[in-house]
Design a protein around this motif. Structure first.
Motif, short mmCIF file in Angstrom:
data_model
loop_
_atom_site.label_atom_id
_atom_site.label_comp_id
_atom_site.label_asym_id
_atom_site.label_seq_id
_atom_site.Cartn_x
_atom_site.Cartn_y
_atom_site.Cartn_z
N ALA A 76 29.18 48.90 43.93
CA ALA A 76 30.30 49.05 43.00
C ALA A 76 31.62 48.75 43.68
CB ALA A 76 30.30 50.46 42.41
N SER A 77 31.77 49.19 44.94
CA SER A 77 33.04 48.97 45.63
C SER A 77 33.31 47.49 45.83
CB SER A 77 33.03 49.69 46.98
OG SER A 77 31.95 49.24 47.78
N ASP A 78 32.25 46.71 46.18
CA ASP A 78 32.39 45.27 46.36
C ASP A 78 32.72 44.59 45.03
OD1 ASP A 78 31.92 45.50 49.00
OD2 ASP A 78 29.90 44.64 48.99
N LEU A 79 32.09 45.06 43.94
CA LEU A 79 32.34 44.48 42.63
C LEU A 79 33.77 44.73 42.20
CD1 LEU A 79 30.92 42.91 40.38
CD2 LEU A 79 30.49 45.09 39.25
N ASP A 80 34.30 45.90 42.48
CA ASP A 80 35.69 46.21 42.14
C ASP A 80 36.65 45.30 42.90
OD1 ASP A 80 34.92 48.17 40.40
OD2 ASP A 80 35.17 49.82 41.84
N LYS A 81 36.36 45.07 44.19
CA LYS A 81 37.21 44.19 44.98
C LYS A 81 37.14 42.76 44.45
CE LYS A 81 36.75 46.86 49.27
NZ LYS A 81 36.21 46.86 50.65
N LEU A 82 35.93 42.34 44.07
CA LEU A 82 35.75 41.00 43.52
C LEU A 82 36.50 40.86 42.21
CD1 LEU A 82 34.25 38.32 43.97
CD2 LEU A 82 32.35 39.25 42.64
N ALA A 83 36.52 41.92 41.39
CA ALA A 83 37.21 41.89 40.10
C ALA A 83 38.69 41.61 40.27
CB ALA A 83 37.00 43.21 39.36
N GLY A 84 39.25 42.11 41.35
CA GLY A 84 40.67 41.91 41.59
C GLY A 84 41.05 40.47 41.86
N SER A 85 40.04 39.62 42.18
CA SER A 85 40.31 38.20 42.47
C SER A 85 40.05 37.29 41.28
CB SER A 85 39.42 37.75 43.65
OG SER A 85 39.66 38.53 44.80
N VAL A 86 39.53 37.87 40.18
CA VAL A 86 39.17 37.06 39.01
C VAL A 86 40.43 36.71 38.21
CG1 VAL A 86 37.91 37.02 36.83
CG2 VAL A 86 36.87 38.05 38.86
N LEU A 87 40.62 35.42 37.93
CA LEU A 87 41.74 34.95 37.12
C LEU A 87 41.23 34.53 35.75
CD1 LEU A 87 43.77 32.82 39.69
CD2 LEU A 87 44.18 35.17 38.96
N THR A 88 41.73 35.17 34.71
CA THR A 88 41.32 34.86 33.34
C THR A 88 41.60 33.41 32.99
OG1 THR A 88 41.85 37.15 32.76
CG2 THR A 88 41.52 35.60 30.95
N ILE A 89 42.75 32.89 33.44
CA ILE A 89 43.14 31.53 33.09
C ILE A 89 42.16 30.51 33.66
CG2 ILE A 89 44.65 31.22 35.08
CD1 ILE A 89 45.33 29.99 31.51
N LYS A 90 41.57 30.79 34.84
CA LYS A 90 40.60 29.87 35.43
C LYS A 90 39.32 29.85 34.61
CE LYS A 90 39.87 29.41 39.75
NZ LYS A 90 39.53 29.68 41.17
N VAL A 91 38.92 30.99 34.06
CA VAL A 91 37.73 31.05 33.22
C VAL A 91 37.94 30.21 31.96
CG1 VAL A 91 36.23 32.57 31.87
CG2 VAL A 91 37.08 33.32 34.10
N ILE A 92 39.12 30.34 31.35
CA ILE A 92 39.43 29.59 30.13
C ILE A 92 39.50 28.09 30.43
CG2 ILE A 92 41.18 29.19 28.37
CD1 ILE A 92 41.86 32.15 28.53
N GLN A 93 40.15 27.73 31.54
CA GLN A 93 40.26 26.31 31.90
C GLN A 93 38.89 25.69 32.13
OE1 GLN A 93 42.88 26.70 35.27
NE2 GLN A 93 44.69 26.08 34.11
N ALA A 94 38.01 26.42 32.81
CA ALA A 94 36.68 25.88 33.10
C ALA A 94 35.91 25.62 31.81
CB ALA A 94 35.91 26.85 34.00
N GLN A 95 35.97 26.55 30.86
CA GLN A 95 35.27 26.37 29.59
C GLN A 95 35.89 25.24 28.79
OE1 GLN A 95 34.08 29.73 27.25
NE2 GLN A 95 34.31 31.13 28.94
N MET A 96 37.20 25.14 28.81
CA MET A 96 37.90 24.10 28.05
C MET A 96 37.56 22.72 28.58
SD MET A 96 41.96 23.94 27.21
CE MET A 96 42.42 23.37 28.84
N ASN A 97 37.42 22.59 29.91
CA ASN A 97 37.13 21.30 30.54
C ASN A 97 35.64 21.03 30.69
OD1 ASN A 97 39.91 20.87 30.87
ND2 ASN A 97 39.93 21.92 32.83
N GLY A 98 34.80 22.01 30.32
CA GLY A 98 33.36 21.83 30.43
C GLY A 98 32.85 21.81 31.84
#
Length: 404
Positions: A76-98
């Motif tokens: 859980a501690s590693d997942l929390d640290k990983l969550a802090g690096s997640v950018l929502t805009i990158k997820v949207i861009q990746a889906q938009m560009n396929g």
């Protein structure tokens, strides 16, 4: 090297490769010889790190099996640290560009799917990532370019989302339906004379249940905003998506009907204590007494702005100069906050830690670049959904006053 450090290094390599490609694309040219050399070097390093991560994850699983711990991915501690690096805009861009996700976004989405036991329709992002709002380059044109001020973005006026800030307990990582045992009644006790039998009682129990319920919404974002804006747009995109989810969660906690897939909120929970709307100091104290009688000491007030105004204009004792019922941000020395999600003519006093918010699913983001009317305008439609439920542990922990 620790697993989290390896992941961070890999994300850095991927970001560097993307920067080289993006720079060349912006200048409408191919990579130069030096840039190709840098890219190939970064690619080798990224693949090496990916192999090291895979081995480290494998060894981590083996170690947890040996220790008798459940193997469900990163701690859980590693997942929390990983969550802090997640950018929502990158997820949207990746889906938009396929294009597939990479870096922290890919690792988080994969781990969230493994923990939840289901495949996301789009991609999972951390539930706590959703905090603020955005719109389009038309209303946020200063965001495109170098000298933007994302923190000065002026968004529309909207109601405050306050229920979770009052101390609601959040249970995350749920899988099946949840049933929490609840104390009902206990042993009988009393004084007895010598040789007399002590009082006999039977312990009784109840339960509080949480069942997955789904909430979601859609918003439109301009293609230009997502593709061309500087990194500060991340905060604004989060705000746009969060409001779709947070508004509904806030309203459900306070006044959910429990019908048609909606959670059951505080005001509609059976057993909530009731009172008349106080207009004297003694009536305020009477509401506090109702909580004291059931051993609740962590009370806070929640109401509408109109009721707060009335309380702020009502003297404790008329004509005595004793002050007003509401003053200095509190009523009877307990904090009072307002929300448009509270129905008119309602004043809630209670311990909000008695409310449980169960979360089964991280927020699932799905981008649809072909949905109308967004497609015709060159924009994209973004849908956000989450799965959760609410319940009140002890209904007596709340007193609801109603009246003019």
């Amino acid at each position: 090297m620790k697993l989290n450090a390896l992941r961070e290094q890999r994300s850095t390599k991927v970001a560097s490769m993307k920067a080289l490609v993006d720079k060349a694309a912006t200048e409408s040219r191919d990579l130069s010889a030096d840039e190709i050399k840098q890219f190939d070097s970064l690619k080798v390093e990224e693949r090496t790190l990916a192999s090291q991560i895979e081995r480290a994850e494998y060894m981590s699983d083996i170690e947890r099996r040996a220790a008798g711990e459940p193997v469900s991915g990163a701690p859980a501690s590693d997942l929390d640290k990983l969550a802090g690096s997640v950018l929502t805009i990158k997820v949207i861009q990746a889906q938009m560009n396929g294009t597939p996700l990479d870096g922290a976004e890919a690792e988080y989405a994969k781990e969230a799917e493994r923990r939840s036991g289901r495949k996301a329709e789009g991609a999972f992002i951390p539930f706590k990532n959703l905090e603020r709002r955005a719109n389009t380059t038309t209303t946020a044109s200063d965001l495109v370019g170098v000298d933007h001020r994302a923190t000065d973005y002026i968004g529309p006026l909207r109601e405050s989302l306050v229920a979770r800030s009052l101390g609601v307990r959040v249970l995350s990582g749920l899988v099946g339906n949840v049933s929490i045992p609840k104390y009902g009644n206990g042993l009988e006790t009393g004084w007895v004379t010598e040789g007399q039998a002590v009082p006999e009682g039977v312990m009784g129990f109840d339960s509080v249940t949480l069942t997955p319920r789904h909430v979601g919404g859609k918003t439109e974002m301009s293609r230009q905003l997502i593709q061309q804006s500087a990194p500060g747009i991340e905060q604004l995109v989060r705000e746009d998506l969060s409001f779709l989810i947070a508004k509904q969660i806030d309203r459900a906690i306070i006044n959910g009907s429990g019908l048609l897939g909606e959670p059951l909120g505080i005001l509609n929970t059976a057993g909530i204590q009731t009172a008349e709307m106080p207009d004297t100091w003694l009536e305020v104290l009477a509401m506090l007494e109702k909580l004291d009688d059931v051993e609740i000491a962590n009370g806070r007030w929640l109401t509408t702005a109109a009721i707060r105004t009335l309380l702020a204009g009502t003297e404790k004792v008329v004509g005595s100069g004793s002050g007003f019922l509401y003053q200095g941000g509190s009523l009877a020395d307990l904090p009072l906050v307002t929300s448009k999600n509270v129905p008119a003519k309602k004043l809630i006093l209670g311990d909000f830690s008695q409310v449980l918010l169960g979360v089964w699913s991280e927020v699932d983001i799905l981008v649809n670049p072909f949905a109308e009317p967004a497609y015709s305008r060159g924009g994209v439609q973004v849908r956000a959904m989450a799965t959760l439920d609410t319940a009140v542990r002890h209904a007596q922990g709340f007193v609801v006053a109603t009246g003019a």
